[in-house]
Design an enzyme around this catalytic site. Structure first.
Site, short mmCIF file in Angstrom:
data_model
loop_
_atom_site.label_atom_id
_atom_site.label_comp_id
_atom_site.label_asym_id
_atom_site.label_seq_id
_atom_site.Cartn_x
_atom_site.Cartn_y
_atom_site.Cartn_z
N GLN A 129 3.94 1.60 -1.14
CA GLN A 129 4.57 1.73 -2.45
C GLN A 129 3.56 2.26 -3.47
OE1 GLN A 129 7.71 1.51 -3.20
NE2 GLN A 129 7.43 1.82 -5.38
N ASP A 130 2.36 1.72 -3.43
CA ASP A 130 1.31 2.15 -4.35
C ASP A 130 0.98 3.63 -4.12
OD1 ASP A 130 -0.83 1.68 -6.32
OD2 ASP A 130 -2.17 1.94 -4.60
N HIS A 131 0.90 4.01 -2.87
CA HIS A 131 0.59 5.40 -2.52
C HIS A 131 1.65 6.35 -3.06
CE1 HIS A 131 -2.32 7.66 -0.21
NE2 HIS A 131 -1.38 8.26 0.49
N HIS A 166 0.83 -1.20 0.00
CA HIS A 166 0.00 0.00 0.00
C HIS A 166 0.87 1.26 0.00
CE1 HIS A 166 -3.24 2.76 0.87
NE2 HIS A 166 -2.62 3.16 1.96
#
Length: 113
Positions: A76-78, A74
């Site tokens: 990294q995605d953010h 999450h």
């Protein structure tokens, strides 16, 4: 790797997104200097998130394997989303500048007639 470290990535990425959207709102209002300031803040926040991420990568390279958790994914995605949105917003601000300049030229030419 602690959850606190991961939350730092999320925090800085979220701050970067907020600053980027503040920049877009300023540009929409024709406040391009203010928009540039918000973009600079967004870049600084992304830099802070990257530093945390780089530390995690260095730790792993030294043999301290991190457990891959949903929270890590999450974060990294953010970060990647914040970077993409900032880049897109920078382009949008450029378009707003062009539109403002063309509009001003059109208005000036109509006033001369």
């Amino acid at each position: 790797m602690t959850e606190e470290v991961i939350f730092n990535i999320i925090l800085h990425a979220g701050n970067a997104r907020a600053e980027a959207y503040d920049a877009l709102r300023a540009a929409q209002a024709g406040e391009f200097i203010k928009a540039a300031g918000h973009l600079q803040q967004a870049e600084e926040e992304i830099g802070a998130a990257h530093r945390v991420q780089a530390e995690m990568i260095q730790q792993e390279a030294q043999g301290n394997k991190a457990e891959l958790t949903l929270l890590t994914v999450h974060a990294q995605d953010h970060l990647m989303t914040a970077m993409s949105e900032k880049n897109l917003i920078e382009s949008m601000i450029g378009m707003h500048k062009t539109i403002r300049q063309l509009s001003d030229k059109l208005e000036a030419s109509l006033c001369q007639d």
